[in-house]
Motif scaffolding. Sequence first.
Motif, PDB file in Angstrom:
ATOM      1  N   ASP A 122     -19.714  25.684   9.778  1.00  0.00           N
ATOM      2  CA  ASP A 122     -19.715  24.792  11.007  1.00  0.00           C
ATOM      3  C   ASP A 122     -18.249  24.299  11.180  1.00  0.00           C
ATOM      4  O   ASP A 122     -18.290  23.179  11.294  1.00  0.00           O
ATOM      5  N   GLY A 123     -17.395  24.942  11.064  1.00  0.00           N
ATOM      6  CA  GLY A 123     -15.995  24.954  11.442  1.00  0.00           C
ATOM      7  C   GLY A 123     -15.360  24.474  10.275  1.00  0.00           C
ATOM      8  O   GLY A 123     -13.847  24.359  10.392  1.00  0.00           O
ATOM      9  N   ASP A 124     -15.896  24.378   9.205  1.00  0.00           N
ATOM     10  CA  ASP A 124     -14.872  24.149   7.862  1.00  0.00           C
ATOM     11  C   ASP A 124     -15.061  25.417   6.921  1.00  0.00           C
ATOM     12  O   ASP A 124     -16.032  26.169   6.956  1.00  0.00           O
ATOM     13  N   ARG A 170     -19.093  25.286  -1.374  1.00  0.00           N
ATOM     14  CA  ARG A 170     -18.117  24.193  -1.050  1.00  0.00           C
ATOM     15  C   ARG A 170     -17.545  23.952  -2.405  1.00  0.00           C
ATOM     16  O   ARG A 170     -16.362  23.480  -2.367  1.00  0.00           O
ATOM     17  N   ASP A 171     -18.486  23.912  -3.581  1.00  0.00           N
ATOM     18  CA  ASP A 171     -17.607  23.638  -4.764  1.00  0.00           C
ATOM     19  C   ASP A 171     -17.783  24.991  -5.844  1.00  0.00           C
ATOM     20  O   ASP A 171     -17.170  24.712  -6.982  1.00  0.00           O
ATOM     21  N   GLY A 213     -20.872  30.181  10.367  1.00  0.00           N
ATOM     22  CA  GLY A 213     -21.769  30.978   9.726  1.00  0.00           C
ATOM     23  C   GLY A 213     -21.475  32.566   9.314  1.00  0.00           C
ATOM     24  O   GLY A 213     -21.992  33.089   8.636  1.00  0.00           O
ATOM     25  N   GLU A 214     -20.280  32.862   9.596  1.00  0.00           N
ATOM     26  CA  GLU A 214     -19.611  34.315   9.544  1.00  0.00           C
ATOM     27  C   GLU A 214     -19.047  34.041   8.184  1.00  0.00           C
ATOM     28  O   GLU A 214     -18.199  33.042   7.664  1.00  0.00           O
ATOM     29  N   PRO A 272     -25.873  29.246   6.184  1.00  0.00           N
ATOM     30  CA  PRO A 272     -24.841  28.124   6.497  1.00  0.00           C
ATOM     31  C   PRO A 272     -25.477  26.727   6.368  1.00  0.00           C
ATOM     32  O   PRO A 272     -24.734  25.843   6.364  1.00  0.00           O
ATOM     33  N   ASP A 273     -26.493  26.853   6.634  1.00  0.00           N
ATOM     34  CA  ASP A 273     -27.117  25.183   6.659  1.00  0.00           C
ATOM     35  C   ASP A 273     -27.036  24.727   5.274  1.00  0.00           C
ATOM     36  O   ASP A 273     -26.810  23.524   5.269  1.00  0.00           O
TER      37      ASP A 273
END
Length: 106
Positions: A34-36, A75-76, A16-17, A58-59
Amino acid sequence: MSDWVRVCATAELLPGESTVAWDGDTPILVVNLDGDFYAVEDQCTHEDYELSAGAVDPDAGTVECVLHGAKFDLRDGRALCAPAYEPVAKFPVKVEDGAVWTRDDR
């Protein structure tokens, strides 16, 4: 093509950061979803304003520009709503030796 730029230790960028790294003159917004880890140019394509000033969801995996409300998929890089229509540049990210790395690969 630039060399990889160290962003931070993985423990310094929790889910989330976000943070901003620089590859030469290019500001790069790096976000932990979430770790990615994802990286996009820290510049709204609607108007030259830094996306890092806006809120990361983040969601949804998005960032919203505080200037006029344009949203981008982290993400893209695609623009999700007006007034932005052009995507932001997306950059590669790697995690190596406990650190997050990125680069401007254009």
